[in-house]
Each structure stands twice: as C-alpha cells, then as structure tokens.
Design a protein around this motif. Structure first.
Motif, PDB file in Angstrom:
ATOM      1  N   GLY A 169       1.553   3.236  15.429  1.00  0.00           N
ATOM      2  CA  GLY A 169       2.860   2.782  15.906  1.00  0.00           C
ATOM      3  C   GLY A 169       3.490   3.749  16.874  1.00  0.00           C
ATOM      4  N   ARG A 229       3.337  -3.806  13.465  1.00  0.00           N
ATOM      5  CA  ARG A 229       2.739  -3.786  12.126  1.00  0.00           C
ATOM      6  C   ARG A 229       1.631  -4.832  11.993  1.00  0.00           C
ATOM      7  NH1 ARG A 229       6.948  -4.425   7.408  1.00  0.00           N
ATOM      8  NH2 ARG A 229       7.306  -6.385   8.546  1.00  0.00           N
ATOM      9  N   ARG A 283      -2.383  -4.338  11.185  1.00  0.00           N
ATOM     10  CA  ARG A 283      -3.090  -5.028  10.102  1.00  0.00           C
ATOM     11  C   ARG A 283      -4.305  -5.782  10.634  1.00  0.00           C
ATOM     12  NH1 ARG A 283       0.578  -8.803   6.688  1.00  0.00           N
ATOM     13  NH2 ARG A 283      -1.057  -8.477   5.126  1.00  0.00           N
ATOM     14  N   THR A 328       1.928  -5.704   4.091  1.00  0.00           N
ATOM     15  CA  THR A 328       3.037  -5.255   4.935  1.00  0.00           C
ATOM     16  C   THR A 328       3.781  -4.103   4.281  1.00  0.00           C
ATOM     17  OG1 THR A 328       4.460  -6.944   3.934  1.00  0.00           O
ATOM     18  CG2 THR A 328       3.351  -7.526   5.979  1.00  0.00           C
ATOM     19  N   PHE A 385       2.781  -0.370   5.153  1.00  0.00           N
ATOM     20  CA  PHE A 385       3.330   0.303   6.338  1.00  0.00           C
ATOM     21  C   PHE A 385       4.708   0.900   6.039  1.00  0.00           C
ATOM     22  CE2 PHE A 385       0.068  -2.421   7.903  1.00  0.00           C
ATOM     23  CZ  PHE A 385      -0.449  -1.780   9.006  1.00  0.00           C
ATOM     24  N   PHE A 393       9.513   0.943  10.347  1.00  0.00           N
ATOM     25  CA  PHE A 393       8.204   1.045  10.999  1.00  0.00           C
ATOM     26  C   PHE A 393       8.288   0.581  12.450  1.00  0.00           C
ATOM     27  CE2 PHE A 393       3.940  -0.119  12.244  1.00  0.00           C
ATOM     28  CZ  PHE A 393       3.206   0.976  11.799  1.00  0.00           C
ATOM     29  N   HIS A 394       9.098  -0.417  12.724  1.00  0.00           N
ATOM     30  CA  HIS A 394       9.220  -0.889  14.108  1.00  0.00           C
ATOM     31  C   HIS A 394       9.869   0.167  14.999  1.00  0.00           C
ATOM     32  CE1 HIS A 394       8.655  -4.152  16.906  1.00  0.00           C
ATOM     33  NE2 HIS A 394       9.894  -4.063  17.333  1.00  0.00           N
TER      34      HIS A 394
END
Length: 400
Positions: free
Chosen positions: A238, A245, A249, A320, A323, A348-349
């Motif tokens: 990231g 995310r 994956r 999910t 993460f 995470f974003h």
C-alpha cells in the motif's frame, strides 16, 4: 436463548375445514415474498403444489407449508416492478419497491449489466439494500405508503428523524442516495410524473481528512524488524506501490516478474476475482524493500496462486480484516499506537494516499504518479495528495 418464531403460521378458517398460511422471514424468504403470501389459502397454491391444496388436518397443512417454503426458495425472486405493471407503478409500496430495486434481479441492475455494460458490484447492491431495510423501512411514515405519496416534506422529516437518532451526515446522504436513485429511475422510465428528490439538498457532512504517514515514518517502517513477513508485505504494497486492499488480496505470483507488479485484478468476497476499481489496471515498479518482503513471503509458500494466501483455506486470499490488523500492528511497532492511528484517521487506504503524496514531493511528475496510481484524472490525484501533513516548514522557510 430465545426461540425463533416458526417460519409459518397456520390459521384455521371459521368453517374449520380450510387453512390460511402466513409466512415469516425466519423461513429464509425475503420480506417481499412473505408479504405477497400473507393470509394465502392453500386452495390458491400453484399447480406445482396441487397435492397440498386441500389439507384435511393441521399436520397435512404443516407439510404443505414446508413444501411451499421450499418451492418459493427455488423460484427466482419476483420482479415486483414488472409483475405489478397491471397496476400503476406509483401504487406500489415505497419500501417494497426500494428494497427490490437493490437486488441482482431488478430491472435496473440487469439493465446496467446487459444494456449499458456497467455491472454494479454485489457489495454495492447489498450495501444499498441494507440502507433501505435498516434506515428507510423502520421510519413509520414510510411503511405503508405508495410511491405516489412520497413528498419532499416526508423526505425532510426522515432526515430529521435520522439525525435525532445519531446518524452522521455521511450515512444520511448514503441512504438518501440509495432511495433517490430508485425513485429517479421510475421518473426516468416515465412511471412517475414528479421527482420528490429534485429540491432535496444533502445533509451537512464534516468529513475528516484522511491521515497519512510522513517520510520518516515510512523509513522507520521499512527498517523495523519483521515480525510477520505477510503483514509487512501487505503494508508495503500500500505505502510503496499504491495498491488498494482488494488489489493486494487479488495479487498472484505470476503477476510479479522482472522487477514489476502487473496490477490487473482485485478480490471481493461476494464476487471473487474482478478487474481493478474503475478499470485501473497498471504496472508498478517494485522497490527494494518490497522485493525483500516478497522474498520472505515466498519462502513459506508454493510460489503459485495468491501472494497473500489465507492460512486457514488454501486457494483463497487473506481476509479484509487481515489488512486492518496488519496496519495496526506494524504501526504500533514503530511507536504509532492504535489511539494515535484513530486520532490521525490513518486506515489502510491511507497508505495509498501516502504513496501519492510522498511520490509527488519526491519529484516524480504528476503524469507518472497518475499512471502508477491508476487515476483517471488529475483532480482525483490531487484529492489523494496531502502536502499539508508532510510539509517541512523549516525547509520551506529557508526557501522563502
């Protein structure tokens, strides 16, 4: 533990010879189907269930009720908008219409896929349907009104009702949009003469700026001892490759070659492998720290399939939640506590925002950053840039 109500209720008619049936949602059928079969006589069963039309005893009626539930489960969900064409579309109940509108079988969703070539994601459809069932259906004035009775005043009353119950402006606007699209579609089809949303303004939102990591924090993250190779790799993909995310994956080993990652798919739980969001397939170079993390993860894998494979189920990527947990633990290891992460709004974003912001500050051209991030416009790239959070005021003062 409280007992769930039976999936059906049997009512014996006054003549004591025939039965009526009421289906409950505990049967596994949708609320719309249950409503359609409220107080239905066994004599009105479809031809496929003709053998159950004349139950002589309560036991026989129970067997027929179970058979009806199984029969309905095997039928495609009824398209209430099509089946109701014998009556004006505006006579359909608002909640019934809106709930069905956000299902895979609705005319709107099928048109998006088959005619316009822009299929809606299963997650998007599910989220909007939940908005309707959780926040529209419980509002008392909405429960039993036909669409034709929906007015701007009722919509504004609903917004007040939601606010009084603690809903944020963001949630109110999301639910409002789900209902707005459904009603507007009726207007666009010519089935509704007046769009009650035309003068409805969105609720006020107070969005919090997405927090990012500064260059020193990214450097500390890279240098920190590795506790979990998969966890470290997820975070670096990231922060240093700008991957979402779902793209992390969906990443497979055969998409990594010659020092580059070919980002061409993402993984969604309800749909599996899909194209990247907004068609943003792209190729990104692999920084040395990411290459080292990939090598560590490869040691514990077969080198085929998903790079970040679930430890519990082969052939499926990590969840999910992995993460979210990976970011929390990796940042805690360099002194950024969970409380600070929440205060700074680091998710995470945020790592994708970090990648874009630090890349621009490092001197990479906007055109290159836009290509590496997969953004379709400079405006979107600018939205992801947060120079104010990483500006070196001492250096800026010297320059001035």
């Amino acid at each position: 533990m409280p007992r769930l109500p039976k999936p059906y209720i049997l009512l014996r008619r006054k003549d004591a010879k025939t039965f009526q049936i009421i289906l409950n949602t505990t049967s596994g059928l949708s609320a719309e189907v249950c409503r359609k079969w409220q107080r239905v006589s066994f004599q009105n069963f479809p031809d496929a269930l003709a053998q159950y039309r004349d139950p002589k005893t309560k036991r026989a009626a129970e067997i027929g009720a179970v058979a009806l539930i199984q029969y309905l489960k095997n039928q495609p969900e009824p398209n209430f908008i099509v089946s109701a064409r014998s009556q004006p579309a505006t006579d359909i109940l608002l909640v019934q219409y809106a709930a069905h509108f956000w299902t895979p079988n609705s005319s709107y969703v099928r048109e998006k896929t088959l005619v316009k070539g822009k299929p809606l994601s299963a997650v998007y459809i599910k989220t909007n349907r939940e908005h309707i069932t959780r926040h529209i259906e419980p509002f008392p004035p909405f429960r039993d009104i036909p669409i034709s009775n929906l007015t701007p005043g009722l919509i504004r009353d609903w917004m007040v009702w939601m606010t009084e119950r603690g809903a944020s402006g963001r949630l109110i606007n999301a639910v409002l949009q789900a209902l707005r699209v459904a009603v507007k579609d009726l207007s666009d089809r010519g089935d509704l003469d007046f769009d009650p949303f035309r003068r409805i303004k969105p609720a006020q939102e107070s969005p919090k700026e997405k927090g990012i990591l500064v260059a020193d924090e990214v450097s500390r993250l890279i240098r920190a001892p590795i506790q979990s190779p998969a966890r470290r790799l997820a975070v670096l993909l990231g922060a240093l490759c700008g991957m979402r995310r779902g793209e992390g994956r969906g990443l497979q080993w055969d998409e990594i070659r010659d020092g580059y990652i070919n980002i061409c798919q993402n993984w969604q739980d309800m749909e599996g492998v899909k194209n990247p969001k907004w068609g943003s397939s792209r190729t990104v170079p692999i920084p040395s720290s990411v290459s080292a993390a990939l090598a560590e993860v490869r040691k514990g894998s077969a080198g085929t399939g998903f790079v970040l494979e679930s430890p519990k189920k082969a052939g499926v990527p990590v969840s999910t939640n992995f993460f979210r947990y990976a970011l929390r633990e990796e940042l805690a290891a360099i002194g950024i506590s969970a409380e600070e992460q929440k205060r700074r709004n680091i998710t995470f974003h945020s790592l994708r925002h970090t990648f874009i912001t630090l890349g621009r500050l490092a001197g990479i051209s906007d055109l290159e950053i836009q290509a590496l991030a997969g953004h379709k416009s400079a405006e979107m790239m600018a939205h992801y840039s947060h120079a104010g959070q990483v500006l070196d005021f001492t250096a800026a003062r010297e320059k001035l």
